[in-house]
Design an enzyme around this catalytic site. Sequence first.
Site, PDB file in Angstrom:
ATOM      1  CG  ASN A  90      -1.878  -1.181   1.229  1.00 55.23           C
ATOM      2  OD1 ASN A  90      -2.362  -1.581   0.174  1.00 55.23           O
ATOM      3  ND2 ASN A  90      -2.145  -1.743   2.391  1.00 55.23           N
ATOM      4  CB  SER A  98      -2.119   2.647   8.377  1.00 55.61           C
ATOM      5  OG  SER A  98      -1.691   1.313   8.557  1.00 55.61           O
ATOM      6  CB  VAL A  99       2.936   1.515   9.253  1.00 52.26           C
ATOM      7  CG1 VAL A  99       4.300   1.603   9.942  1.00 52.26           C
ATOM      8  CG2 VAL A  99       1.883   1.044  10.262  1.00 52.26           C
ATOM      9  CG  HIS A 103       4.263  -2.339   5.501  1.00 50.36           C
ATOM     10  ND1 HIS A 103       4.445  -0.993   5.728  1.00 50.36           N
ATOM     11  CD2 HIS A 103       2.928  -2.526   5.359  1.00 50.36           C
ATOM     12  CE1 HIS A 103       3.273  -0.389   5.741  1.00 50.36           C
ATOM     13  NE2 HIS A 103       2.333  -1.291   5.505  1.00 50.36           N
ATOM     14  CG  HIS A 105       0.205  -5.996   3.670  1.00 46.49           C
ATOM     15  ND1 HIS A 105      -0.436  -5.937   4.884  1.00 46.49           N
ATOM     16  CD2 HIS A 105       0.456  -4.709   3.314  1.00 46.49           C
ATOM     17  CE1 HIS A 105      -0.575  -4.663   5.255  1.00 46.49           C
ATOM     18  NE2 HIS A 105      -0.043  -3.901   4.315  1.00 46.49           N
TER      19      HIS A 105
HETATM   20  P1  5GP Z   1      -0.609  -0.577   5.814  1.00 43.69           P
HETATM   21  O1  5GP Z   1      -2.019  -0.210   6.132  1.00 43.69           O
HETATM   22  O2  5GP Z   1       0.333   0.564   6.139  1.00 43.69           O
HETATM   23  O3  5GP Z   1      -0.405  -1.155   4.461  1.00 43.69           O
HETATM   24  O4  5GP Z   1      -0.251  -1.779   6.782  1.00 43.69           O
HETATM   25  C1  5GP Z   1       0.169  -1.599   8.105  1.00 43.69           C
HETATM   26  C2  5GP Z   1      -0.078  -2.900   8.798  1.00 43.69           C
HETATM   27  O5  5GP Z   1       0.595  -2.873  10.044  1.00 43.69           O
HETATM   28  C3  5GP Z   1      -1.552  -3.164   9.117  1.00 43.69           C
HETATM   29  O6  5GP Z   1      -1.965  -4.358   8.474  1.00 43.69           O
HETATM   30  C4  5GP Z   1      -1.592  -3.263  10.628  1.00 43.69           C
HETATM   31  O7  5GP Z   1      -2.482  -4.248  11.094  1.00 43.69           O
HETATM   32  C5  5GP Z   1      -0.156  -3.584  10.976  1.00 43.69           C
HETATM   33  N1  5GP Z   1       0.265  -3.114  12.281  1.00 43.69           N
HETATM   34  C6  5GP Z   1       0.005  -1.886  12.812  1.00 43.69           C
HETATM   35  N2  5GP Z   1       0.545  -1.787  14.033  1.00 43.69           N
HETATM   36  C7  5GP Z   1       1.155  -2.976  14.281  1.00 43.69           C
HETATM   37  C8  5GP Z   1       1.887  -3.477  15.401  1.00 43.69           C
HETATM   38  O8  5GP Z   1       2.113  -2.810  16.414  1.00 43.69           O
HETATM   39  N3  5GP Z   1       2.351  -4.753  15.299  1.00 43.69           N
HETATM   40  C9  5GP Z   1       2.135  -5.520  14.184  1.00 43.69           C
HETATM   41  N4  5GP Z   1       2.636  -6.757  14.209  1.00 43.69           N
HETATM   42  N5  5GP Z   1       1.454  -5.074  13.120  1.00 43.69           N
HETATM   43  C10 5GP Z   1       0.962  -3.815  13.168  1.00 43.69           C
END
Ligand code: 5GP
Length: 117
Positions: A90, A98-99, A103, A105
Site C-alpha cells: 500500500n 497506515s505505517v 512493508h 503484506h
Molecule cells: P498498511 O495499512 O500501512 O499497508 O499496513 C500496516 C499494517 O501494520 C496493518 O496491516 C496493521 O495491522 C499492521 N500493524 C500496525 N501496528 C502494528 C503493530 O504494532 N504490530 C504488528 N505486528 N502489526 C501492526
Amino acid sequence: MSEPTLFERIISREIPADILHEDDLSIAFNDINPQAPHHILVIPKKVIPRIGEAHDDDRKTLGHLLLVARKLAQDLGFSSTDQGFRLVINNGNDGGESVPHLHVHLLAGRQLKWPPG
Ligand code: 5GP
C-alpha cells in the site's frame, strides 16, 4: 533526528512482535490485525517510507523483500498454483498505507477476492 517508525521499534525489539524471519536486510513478523489465516509483514531494516520514495540503489533491498516473502509462503506450504498467496504494498493515503515504513503484506490461507476494496 526523527522519531523511530513503529516498525523500527519492532526491529529494535522495543515493541514485541511475532518475528518469523530476520536477516541483515529485512525482518518479517505476523500482522497484529490479520486479514487472512496467514498475514505477514516483510519490511526492510533500512527505513524506506513507502515504495513511492524508493531509489534506484534500493534495488537489492526491494528484490530481497519479495524473495523473503516467497520463501515464507513456500515454507508455509503455499507453493503450488492452487494454494496461492498474495503480496500487497500500500502506498500513501489512497493506497491504504497506515505505517510510513515500507512493508510487503503476505496474505495466504483463504480465497482472496479481486479487486481489493
Ligand atoms: P498498511 O495499512 O500501512 O499497508 O499496513 C500496516 C499494517 O501494520 C496493518 O496491516 C496493521 O495491522 C499492521 N500493524 C500496525 N501496528 C502494528 C503493530 O504494532 N504490530 C504488528 N505486528 N502489526 C501492526
